[in-house]
Design a protein around this motif. Structure first.
Motif, PDB file in Angstrom:
ATOM      1  N   ALA A  74      24.444 128.114  77.652  1.00 23.18           N
ATOM      2  CA  ALA A  74      25.474 127.083  77.491  1.00 23.18           C
ATOM      3  C   ALA A  74      26.200 127.232  76.158  1.00 23.18           C
ATOM      4  O   ALA A  74      27.437 127.177  76.094  1.00 23.18           O
ATOM      5  CB  ALA A  74      24.832 125.702  77.622  1.00 23.18           C
ATOM      6  N   ASN A  75      25.432 127.456  75.088  1.00 23.48           N
ATOM      7  CA  ASN A  75      26.044 127.607  73.762  1.00 23.48           C
ATOM      8  C   ASN A  75      26.905 128.867  73.688  1.00 23.48           C
ATOM      9  O   ASN A  75      28.002 128.854  73.121  1.00 23.48           O
ATOM     10  CB  ASN A  75      24.952 127.652  72.686  1.00 23.48           C
ATOM     11  N   ALA A  76      26.404 129.959  74.265  1.00 20.66           N
ATOM     12  CA  ALA A  76      27.125 131.229  74.192  1.00 20.66           C
ATOM     13  C   ALA A  76      28.423 131.197  74.988  1.00 20.66           C
ATOM     14  O   ALA A  76      29.425 131.803  74.572  1.00 20.66           O
ATOM     15  CB  ALA A  76      26.240 132.364  74.691  1.00 20.66           C
ATOM     16  N   LEU A  77      28.428 130.491  76.104  1.00 20.49           N
ATOM     17  CA  LEU A  77      29.603 130.470  76.977  1.00 20.49           C
ATOM     18  C   LEU A  77      30.477 129.237  76.763  1.00 20.49           C
ATOM     19  O   LEU A  77      31.524 129.097  77.415  1.00 20.49           O
ATOM     20  CB  LEU A  77      29.166 130.546  78.447  1.00 20.49           C
ATOM     21  N   GLY A  78      30.054 128.340  75.889  1.00 21.55           N
ATOM     22  CA  GLY A  78      30.828 127.134  75.634  1.00 21.55           C
ATOM     23  C   GLY A  78      30.810 126.187  76.819  1.00 21.55           C
ATOM     24  O   GLY A  78      31.820 125.515  77.102  1.00 21.55           O
ATOM     25  N   LEU A  79      29.672 126.125  77.519  1.00 21.69           N
ATOM     26  CA  LEU A  79      29.524 125.263  78.689  1.00 21.69           C
ATOM     27  C   LEU A  79      28.474 124.205  78.422  1.00 21.69           C
ATOM     28  O   LEU A  79      27.651 124.332  77.499  1.00 21.69           O
ATOM     29  CB  LEU A  79      29.112 126.088  79.912  1.00 21.69           C
ATOM     30  N   SER A  80      28.466 123.174  79.248  1.00 20.18           N
ATOM     31  CA  SER A  80      27.396 122.177  79.149  1.00 20.18           C
ATOM     32  C   SER A  80      26.165 122.712  79.861  1.00 20.18           C
ATOM     33  O   SER A  80      26.254 123.606  80.719  1.00 20.18           O
ATOM     34  CB  SER A  80      27.835 120.863  79.792  1.00 20.18           C
ATOM     35  N   SER A 116      24.220 124.140  87.250  1.00 23.95           N
ATOM     36  CA  SER A 116      24.953 124.145  88.522  1.00 23.95           C
ATOM     37  C   SER A 116      25.301 125.568  88.944  1.00 23.95           C
ATOM     38  O   SER A 116      25.192 125.927  90.114  1.00 23.95           O
ATOM     39  CB  SER A 116      26.238 123.311  88.395  1.00 23.95           C
ATOM     40  N   HIS A 117      25.708 126.397  87.966  1.00 24.64           N
ATOM     41  CA  HIS A 117      26.017 127.796  88.260  1.00 24.64           C
ATOM     42  C   HIS A 117      24.765 128.514  88.791  1.00 24.64           C
ATOM     43  O   HIS A 117      24.830 129.257  89.768  1.00 24.64           O
ATOM     44  CB  HIS A 117      26.522 128.513  87.004  1.00 24.64           C
ATOM     45  N   ARG A 118      23.636 128.282  88.124  1.00 24.41           N
ATOM     46  CA  ARG A 118      22.406 128.967  88.530  1.00 24.41           C
ATOM     47  C   ARG A 118      21.981 128.533  89.933  1.00 24.41           C
ATOM     48  O   ARG A 118      21.560 129.362  90.745  1.00 24.41           O
ATOM     49  CB  ARG A 118      21.276 128.691  87.533  1.00 24.41           C
ATOM     50  N   ALA A 119      22.105 127.246  90.223  1.00 20.91           N
ATOM     51  CA  ALA A 119      21.752 126.761  91.562  1.00 20.91           C
ATOM     52  C   ALA A 119      22.659 127.378  92.623  1.00 20.91           C
ATOM     53  O   ALA A 119      22.208 127.770  93.704  1.00 20.91           O
ATOM     54  CB  ALA A 119      21.835 125.234  91.603  1.00 20.91           C
ATOM     55  N   ALA A 120      23.956 127.487  92.302  1.00 16.95           N
ATOM     56  CA  ALA A 120      24.907 128.076  93.252  1.00 16.95           C
ATOM     57  C   ALA A 120      24.604 129.557  93.477  1.00 16.95           C
ATOM     58  O   ALA A 120      24.691 130.062  94.603  1.00 16.95           O
ATOM     59  CB  ALA A 120      26.331 127.899  92.737  1.00 16.95           C
ATOM     60  N   ILE A 121      24.231 130.257  92.403  1.00 14.03           N
ATOM     61  CA  ILE A 121      23.892 131.683  92.509  1.00 14.03           C
ATOM     62  C   ILE A 121      22.666 131.871  93.399  1.00 14.03           C
ATOM     63  O   ILE A 121      22.628 132.756  94.260  1.00 14.03           O
ATOM     64  CB  ILE A 121      23.628 132.279  91.106  1.00 14.03           C
TER      65      ILE A 121
END
Length: 225
Positions: free
Chosen positions: A182-188, A194-199
Protein backbone atom coordinates in the motif's frame (compact mmCIF):
# COMPACT_ATOMS: atom_id res chain seq x y z
CA UNK A 1 -4.65 -60.37 -30.32
CA UNK A 2 -2.54 -63.21 -28.92
CA UNK A 3 -4.13 -64.38 -25.67
CA UNK A 4 -1.70 -67.23 -24.92
CA UNK A 5 -0.25 -67.27 -21.41
CA UNK A 6 3.44 -66.42 -21.35
CA UNK A 7 5.56 -69.28 -20.07
CA UNK A 8 6.01 -69.11 -16.31
CA UNK A 9 3.35 -66.44 -15.82
CA UNK A 10 0.15 -67.21 -13.93
CA UNK A 11 -3.19 -65.95 -15.26
CA UNK A 12 -4.88 -63.04 -13.50
CA UNK A 13 -7.65 -64.30 -11.19
CA UNK A 14 -10.86 -62.34 -11.53
CA UNK A 15 -13.86 -62.06 -9.19
CA UNK A 16 -17.13 -60.95 -10.81
CA UNK A 17 -19.56 -59.11 -8.53
CA UNK A 18 -22.98 -58.29 -9.98
CA UNK A 19 -26.54 -58.96 -8.86
CA UNK A 20 -27.54 -59.53 -12.49
CA UNK A 21 -26.88 -63.13 -13.54
CA UNK A 22 -27.10 -62.29 -17.23
CA UNK A 23 -24.47 -59.56 -16.80
CA UNK A 24 -22.13 -62.00 -15.04
CA UNK A 25 -22.61 -64.48 -17.89
CA UNK A 26 -21.78 -61.75 -20.40
CA UNK A 27 -18.48 -61.07 -18.65
CA UNK A 28 -17.61 -64.78 -18.49
CA UNK A 29 -18.35 -65.16 -22.19
CA UNK A 30 -16.24 -62.11 -23.05
CA UNK A 31 -13.26 -63.49 -21.10
CA UNK A 32 -13.65 -67.08 -22.30
CA UNK A 33 -10.81 -66.96 -24.85
CA UNK A 34 -8.46 -64.83 -22.74
CA UNK A 35 -6.26 -67.62 -21.40
CA UNK A 36 -4.12 -65.14 -19.43
CA UNK A 37 -7.21 -64.32 -17.34
CA UNK A 38 -9.43 -66.72 -15.43
CA UNK A 39 -12.70 -66.20 -13.58
CA UNK A 40 -11.91 -67.44 -10.08
CA UNK A 41 -15.36 -66.79 -8.61
CA UNK A 42 -18.53 -64.76 -8.97
CA UNK A 43 -20.97 -63.36 -6.43
CA UNK A 44 -24.16 -61.32 -6.40
CA UNK A 45 -23.22 -58.74 -3.74
CA UNK A 46 -20.51 -57.33 -1.50
CA UNK A 47 -21.27 -59.60 1.47
CA UNK A 48 -20.82 -62.72 -0.68
CA UNK A 49 -17.71 -61.22 -2.30
CA UNK A 50 -16.04 -60.57 1.06
CA UNK A 51 -16.83 -64.11 2.14
CA UNK A 52 -15.35 -65.53 -1.05
CA UNK A 53 -12.21 -63.41 -0.67
CA UNK A 54 -11.46 -65.23 2.57
CA UNK A 55 -10.59 -68.32 0.53
CA UNK A 56 -10.08 -67.08 -3.04
CA UNK A 57 -7.06 -64.88 -3.77
CA UNK A 58 -8.59 -62.81 -6.56
CA UNK A 59 -6.35 -60.22 -8.21
CA UNK A 60 -9.08 -58.08 -9.79
CA UNK A 61 -12.77 -57.61 -8.96
CA UNK A 62 -15.18 -56.62 -11.73
CA UNK A 63 -18.07 -54.81 -10.04
CA UNK A 64 -21.21 -54.36 -12.09
CA UNK A 65 -23.14 -51.11 -12.03
CA UNK A 66 -26.47 -52.80 -12.75
CA UNK A 67 -27.88 -52.73 -9.23
CA UNK A 68 -28.99 -49.68 -7.26
CA UNK A 69 -26.44 -46.88 -7.00
CA UNK A 70 -26.23 -47.16 -3.21
CA UNK A 71 -25.59 -50.92 -3.30
CA UNK A 72 -22.94 -50.59 -6.00
CA UNK A 73 -21.06 -47.84 -4.19
CA UNK A 74 -21.20 -49.82 -0.97
CA UNK A 75 -19.84 -52.85 -2.80
CA UNK A 76 -16.95 -50.78 -4.17
CA UNK A 77 -16.22 -49.30 -0.77
CA UNK A 78 -16.17 -52.64 1.04
CA UNK A 79 -14.11 -54.47 -1.56
CA UNK A 80 -11.51 -51.73 -2.06
CA UNK A 81 -11.16 -51.46 1.73
CA UNK A 82 -10.40 -55.18 1.89
CA UNK A 83 -6.70 -54.63 1.22
CA UNK A 84 -4.32 -54.27 -1.70
CA UNK A 85 -6.14 -57.11 -3.47
CA UNK A 86 -8.35 -57.35 -5.32
CA UNK A 87 -8.09 -54.16 -7.29
CA UNK A 88 -11.52 -53.11 -8.49
CA UNK A 89 -12.94 -52.18 -11.87
CA UNK A 90 -16.46 -50.79 -12.11
CA UNK A 91 -18.46 -51.87 -15.14
CA UNK A 92 -21.52 -49.98 -16.37
CA UNK A 93 -24.08 -50.25 -19.13
CA UNK A 94 -24.22 -46.43 -19.40
CA UNK A 95 -20.86 -44.73 -19.05
CA UNK A 96 -20.75 -41.10 -17.96
CA UNK A 97 -17.92 -38.90 -16.64
CA UNK A 98 -19.79 -38.51 -13.33
CA UNK A 99 -20.04 -42.28 -12.86
CA UNK A 100 -16.35 -42.70 -13.68
CA UNK A 101 -15.37 -40.04 -11.14
CA UNK A 102 -17.47 -41.78 -8.47
CA UNK A 103 -15.77 -45.09 -9.25
CA UNK A 104 -12.28 -43.68 -8.82
CA UNK A 105 -13.36 -41.77 -5.70
CA UNK A 106 -14.39 -45.12 -4.22
CA UNK A 107 -10.93 -46.56 -4.84
CA UNK A 108 -11.48 -48.35 -8.15
CA UNK A 109 -8.57 -48.78 -10.55
CA UNK A 110 -10.74 -48.84 -13.66
CA UNK A 111 -14.05 -47.92 -15.24
CA UNK A 112 -15.28 -49.92 -18.22
CA UNK A 113 -18.42 -50.29 -20.30
CA UNK A 114 -20.33 -53.57 -20.50
CA UNK A 115 -19.95 -54.94 -24.00
CA UNK A 116 -16.64 -53.17 -24.56
CA UNK A 117 -15.16 -56.37 -25.98
CA UNK A 118 -12.49 -58.82 -24.92
CA UNK A 119 -9.53 -56.65 -25.94
CA UNK A 120 -10.66 -53.61 -23.92
CA UNK A 121 -11.65 -55.68 -20.89
CA UNK A 122 -8.38 -57.57 -21.03
CA UNK A 123 -6.40 -54.31 -21.08
CA UNK A 124 -8.50 -52.98 -18.17
CA UNK A 125 -7.89 -56.09 -16.08
CA UNK A 126 -4.14 -56.18 -16.67
CA UNK A 127 -3.88 -52.42 -16.03
CA UNK A 128 -5.65 -52.78 -12.69
CA UNK A 129 -3.56 -55.82 -11.84
CA UNK A 130 -0.39 -53.73 -12.31
CA UNK A 131 -1.86 -50.97 -10.16
CA UNK A 132 -2.45 -48.64 -13.10
CA UNK A 133 -5.75 -46.97 -13.95
CA UNK A 134 -8.00 -47.66 -16.91
CA UNK A 135 -10.78 -45.51 -18.33
CA UNK A 136 -12.87 -46.65 -21.28
CA UNK A 137 -12.37 -44.38 -24.31
CA UNK A 138 -16.03 -43.39 -24.72
CA UNK A 139 -16.00 -41.67 -21.33
CA UNK A 140 -12.29 -40.86 -21.20
CA UNK A 141 -12.48 -38.49 -24.17
CA UNK A 142 -15.15 -36.22 -22.61
CA UNK A 143 -13.18 -36.07 -19.35
CA UNK A 144 -10.01 -35.10 -21.22
CA UNK A 145 -11.90 -32.49 -23.24
CA UNK A 146 -13.37 -31.02 -20.06
CA UNK A 147 -9.93 -30.89 -18.44
CA UNK A 148 -8.35 -29.19 -21.46
CA UNK A 149 -11.20 -26.67 -21.53
CA UNK A 150 -10.58 -25.77 -17.88
CA UNK A 151 -6.86 -25.29 -18.62
CA UNK A 152 -7.67 -23.06 -21.58
CA UNK A 153 -10.17 -20.99 -19.60
CA UNK A 154 -7.70 -20.69 -16.74
CA UNK A 155 -4.99 -19.45 -19.10
CA UNK A 156 -7.38 -16.84 -20.50
CA UNK A 157 -8.27 -15.68 -17.00
CA UNK A 158 -4.59 -15.47 -15.98
CA UNK A 159 -3.81 -13.43 -19.05
CA UNK A 160 -6.60 -10.95 -18.29
CA UNK A 161 -5.12 -9.56 -15.08
CA UNK A 162 -4.95 -5.79 -15.12
CA UNK A 163 -1.61 -3.98 -14.93
CA UNK A 164 -2.27 -3.04 -11.29
CA UNK A 165 -3.27 -6.59 -10.39
CA UNK A 166 -0.07 -7.97 -11.94
CA UNK A 167 1.92 -5.40 -9.98
CA UNK A 168 0.26 -6.38 -6.70
CA UNK A 169 0.66 -10.08 -7.49
CA UNK A 170 4.39 -9.63 -8.15
CA UNK A 171 4.88 -7.90 -4.80
CA UNK A 172 2.82 -10.49 -2.89
CA UNK A 173 4.82 -13.30 -4.50
CA UNK A 174 8.08 -11.69 -3.38
CA UNK A 175 6.95 -11.51 0.22
CA UNK A 176 5.76 -7.93 0.50
CA UNK A 177 3.21 -7.34 3.24
CA UNK A 178 -0.09 -5.62 2.57
CA UNK A 179 0.95 -2.39 4.34
CA UNK A 180 4.26 -2.31 2.45
CA UNK A 181 2.47 -2.74 -0.89
CA UNK A 182 0.00 0.00 0.00
CA UNK A 183 2.78 2.44 0.91
CA UNK A 184 4.84 1.63 -2.18
CA UNK A 185 1.92 2.01 -4.59
CA UNK A 186 0.22 4.91 -2.82
CA UNK A 187 -2.91 2.85 -2.13
CA UNK A 188 -4.98 2.18 0.96
CA UNK A 189 -4.64 -1.15 2.73
CA UNK A 190 -8.27 -1.89 1.91
CA UNK A 191 -7.64 -1.31 -1.80
CA UNK A 192 -4.63 -3.67 -1.78
CA UNK A 193 -6.71 -6.32 -0.03
CA UNK A 194 -9.44 -5.87 -2.64
CA UNK A 195 -6.89 -6.29 -5.45
CA UNK A 196 -5.52 -9.46 -3.85
CA UNK A 197 -9.00 -10.93 -3.39
CA UNK A 198 -9.85 -10.16 -7.03
CA UNK A 199 -6.59 -11.77 -8.21
CA UNK A 200 -7.28 -14.94 -6.20
CA UNK A 201 -10.77 -15.18 -7.67
CA UNK A 202 -9.43 -14.65 -11.18
CA UNK A 203 -6.75 -17.31 -10.75
CA UNK A 204 -9.07 -19.73 -8.97
CA UNK A 205 -6.95 -20.09 -5.82
CA UNK A 206 -7.82 -19.75 -2.15
CA UNK A 207 -4.47 -19.75 -0.36
CA UNK A 208 -1.42 -17.49 -0.50
CA UNK A 209 0.89 -20.42 -1.27
CA UNK A 210 -1.23 -21.18 -4.34
CA UNK A 211 -1.13 -17.51 -5.30
CA UNK A 212 2.68 -17.54 -5.15
CA UNK A 213 2.74 -20.68 -7.29
CA UNK A 214 0.56 -19.04 -9.94
CA UNK A 215 2.73 -15.94 -9.86
CA UNK A 216 5.73 -18.10 -10.65
CA UNK A 217 3.87 -19.66 -13.58
CA UNK A 218 3.15 -16.17 -14.91
CA UNK A 219 6.72 -15.01 -14.52
CA UNK A 220 5.74 -12.57 -11.79
CA UNK A 221 7.45 -14.21 -8.86
CA UNK A 222 9.72 -17.00 -7.72
CA UNK A 223 9.56 -19.90 -10.22
CA UNK A 224 7.34 -22.81 -9.20
CA UNK A 225 9.02 -26.05 -8.24
Amino acid sequence: MDTKVRRGRQPVDVLIVDDDGAARQQVRTTLHDCTDIQVAAETANAAEALEVLETVAADVALIGLTGTRRDVLETCRRITAHGSRPRAIMMATRTTPAAAVRAFDMGCHGFCRYGAGADALRIAIHSAHRGDGFLCPDVGRPIIDRYLKRISEGAQQRGSLTRRQREVLRMVAHGWRTKEIANALGLSIKTVESHRAAIMRRLGVSRVVELVHEAGRLGLGPPST
